[in-house]
Design a protein around this motif. Structure first.
Motif, short mmCIF file in Angstrom:
data_model
loop_
_atom_site.label_atom_id
_atom_site.label_comp_id
_atom_site.label_asym_id
_atom_site.label_seq_id
_atom_site.Cartn_x
_atom_site.Cartn_y
_atom_site.Cartn_z
N PRO A 18 0.81 -0.96 0.26
CA PRO A 18 -0.73 0.08 -0.08
C PRO A 18 1.37 0.93 -0.13
CG PRO A 18 -0.59 -1.34 1.56
CD PRO A 18 0.36 -2.26 1.17
N CYS A 19 1.84 1.23 0.52
CA CYS A 19 2.71 2.89 0.75
C CYS A 19 3.49 3.01 -0.74
CB CYS A 19 4.03 2.37 1.26
SG CYS A 19 3.36 2.89 3.32
N ILE A 20 4.02 1.50 -0.40
CA ILE A 20 4.53 1.68 -2.74
C ILE A 20 3.86 2.05 -3.53
CG2 ILE A 20 5.38 0.25 -4.59
CD1 ILE A 20 6.77 -1.88 -2.25
N THR A 21 2.91 1.81 -3.56
CA THR A 21 1.58 2.55 -4.27
C THR A 21 1.17 4.02 -4.71
OG1 THR A 21 0.56 0.57 -4.06
CG2 THR A 21 -1.09 2.24 -5.33
N ALA A 22 1.26 4.42 -3.24
CA ALA A 22 1.12 5.61 -2.26
C ALA A 22 1.98 6.71 -2.92
CB ALA A 22 0.70 5.85 -1.27
N ILE A 23 3.18 5.94 -2.87
CA ILE A 23 4.35 6.86 -3.46
C ILE A 23 4.42 7.04 -4.72
CG2 ILE A 23 7.22 6.89 -2.90
CD1 ILE A 23 6.77 5.63 -0.39
N ALA A 24 4.07 5.81 -5.32
CA ALA A 24 4.60 6.14 -6.93
C ALA A 24 3.20 6.90 -6.84
CB ALA A 24 3.82 4.50 -7.60
N ASP A 25 2.14 7.51 -6.49
CA ASP A 25 0.68 7.52 -7.14
C ASP A 25 1.05 9.14 -6.99
OD1 ASP A 25 -0.74 5.73 -8.11
OD2 ASP A 25 -1.77 5.86 -6.24
N GLU A 26 2.19 9.70 -5.38
CA GLU A 26 2.64 10.80 -5.99
C GLU A 26 3.27 11.28 -6.28
OE1 GLU A 26 3.92 12.86 -1.22
OE2 GLU A 26 5.02 11.10 -2.24
N ALA A 27 4.64 10.08 -7.03
CA ALA A 27 5.24 10.71 -7.41
C ALA A 27 5.23 11.15 -9.40
CB ALA A 27 6.43 9.52 -7.69
N PHE A 28 4.17 10.27 -9.77
CA PHE A 28 3.93 10.05 -11.03
C PHE A 28 2.46 10.35 -11.73
CE2 PHE A 28 7.24 6.49 -10.39
CZ PHE A 28 8.37 7.84 -11.35
N GLY A 29 1.52 10.53 -10.18
CA GLY A 29 0.09 10.93 -10.77
C GLY A 29 -0.46 9.76 -11.36
N PRO A 30 -2.26 9.97 -11.36
CA PRO A 30 -2.97 8.97 -12.72
C PRO A 30 -2.46 8.74 -13.46
CG PRO A 30 -3.77 11.56 -11.72
CD PRO A 30 -2.82 11.12 -11.20
N GLY A 31 -2.22 9.81 -14.26
CA GLY A 31 -1.13 9.38 -15.25
C GLY A 31 -0.10 8.15 -15.85
N ARG A 32 0.21 7.78 -14.60
CA ARG A 32 1.74 6.30 -14.57
C ARG A 32 0.78 5.48 -15.78
NH1 ARG A 32 2.04 3.26 -9.91
NH2 ARG A 32 0.48 3.02 -8.39
N PHE A 33 -0.65 5.37 -15.42
CA PHE A 33 -1.11 3.89 -15.73
C PHE A 33 -0.94 4.35 -17.31
CE2 PHE A 33 -2.78 4.29 -11.16
CZ PHE A 33 -2.30 2.88 -10.75
N VAL A 34 -1.77 5.11 -18.01
CA VAL A 34 -1.20 5.42 -19.04
C VAL A 34 1.01 4.88 -20.03
CG1 VAL A 34 -3.61 6.84 -19.90
CG2 VAL A 34 -0.97 7.38 -19.82
N ARG A 35 1.23 4.95 -18.90
CA ARG A 35 3.07 4.87 -19.86
C ARG A 35 3.00 3.80 -19.99
NH1 ARG A 35 6.11 8.80 -15.83
NH2 ARG A 35 7.81 7.34 -15.70
N ALA A 36 4.25 3.46 -20.93
CA ALA A 36 4.43 1.44 -21.93
C ALA A 36 5.37 0.77 -20.24
CB ALA A 36 4.73 1.99 -22.87
#
Ligand SMILES: CC(C)(COP(=O)(O)OP(=O)(O)OC[C@H]1O[C@@H](n2cnc3c(N)ncnc32)[C@H](O)[C@@H]1OP(=O)(O)O)[C@@H](O)C(=O)NCCC(=O)NCCS
Length: 172
Positions: A18-36
């Motif tokens: 859960p913490c890793i997901t939160a840190i990635a969300d914070e660093a890359f934002g919701p747009g990260r899910f479209v990244r290759a």
């Protein structure tokens, strides 16, 4: 650069998710899910033995993951996400996590780490741009950001093809 914080570095465990997901969300934002790179991570599970967290007073403040993949027929690891909580940036945590991931990969007999990232951050760590067009990601990507680290001599030679999941039974 020195790290004056009392940071502990551990192999990643499920309770860190859960913490890793939160840190990635914070660093890359919701747009990260479209990244290759995120597309690849959806296809292939990361290897917790090769993934690490930085803990400060029991809380995850940084993390790095390695995911077994194939580029063409060549077994490689894809690195990412690498992220450090904003208030702890610039204290050497990112570089320490990168060093731990690299050492673990080498000890596991891996030969190449690839990633999609900033040249300015990763080239001082030994990463080199892969020839534009040589690696086909499962989604749009800035080809100039595809970088590779050879863990043994000449390991980047002939690394070309489509990125696919690697059967974990082929790993280790
Ligand atoms: C990139 C990141 C993981 C670095 O973590 P960190 O713990 O701050 O890194 P370190 O303290 O080990 O290293 C900091 C050094 O890297 C440099 N640096 C950080 N981000 C950089 C970037 N995008 N490009 C170039 N240099 C960068 C800093 O200027 C600093 O340089 P210095 O050592 O000369 O002072 C962190 O800034 C982060 O989480 N960023 C948001 C997510 C991200 O961009 N991840 C990487 C994907 S490309």
């Amino acid at each position: 650069m020195s790290c004056l914080l009392d940071v502990a570095y551990l192999a990643e465990a499920p309770e860190h998710d859960p913490c890793i997901t939160a840190i990635a969300d914070e660093a890359f934002g919701p747009g990260r899910f479209v990244r290759a790179a995120e597309r690849v991570r959806e296809m292939a599970p990361h290897d917790r033995r090769l993934s690490f967290v930085a803990l400060l007073e029991g809380t995850v403040v940084g993390s790095v993951r390695l995911t077994p993949i194939l580029i063409g027929t060549r077994p490689c690891l894809m690195l990412g996400p690498l992220a450090v909580r904003p208030q702890f940036k610039g204290k050497g945590i990112g570089r320490r996590l990168m060093a731990m991931a690299e050492t673990a990969a080498l000890l596991a007999g891996e030969k190449v780490i690839m990633l999609v990232g900033d040249r300015a951050y990763y080239m001082p760590l030994g990463y080199r741009p892969l020839p534009v067009g040589s690696v086909v990601m499962p989604g749009p990507v800035d080809q100039t950001r595809i970088l590779g680290l050879p863990l043994v001599e000449n390991a980047l030679d002939g690394v070309t093809g489509s990125v696919r999941a690697r059967d974990v039974s082929q790993h280790g």
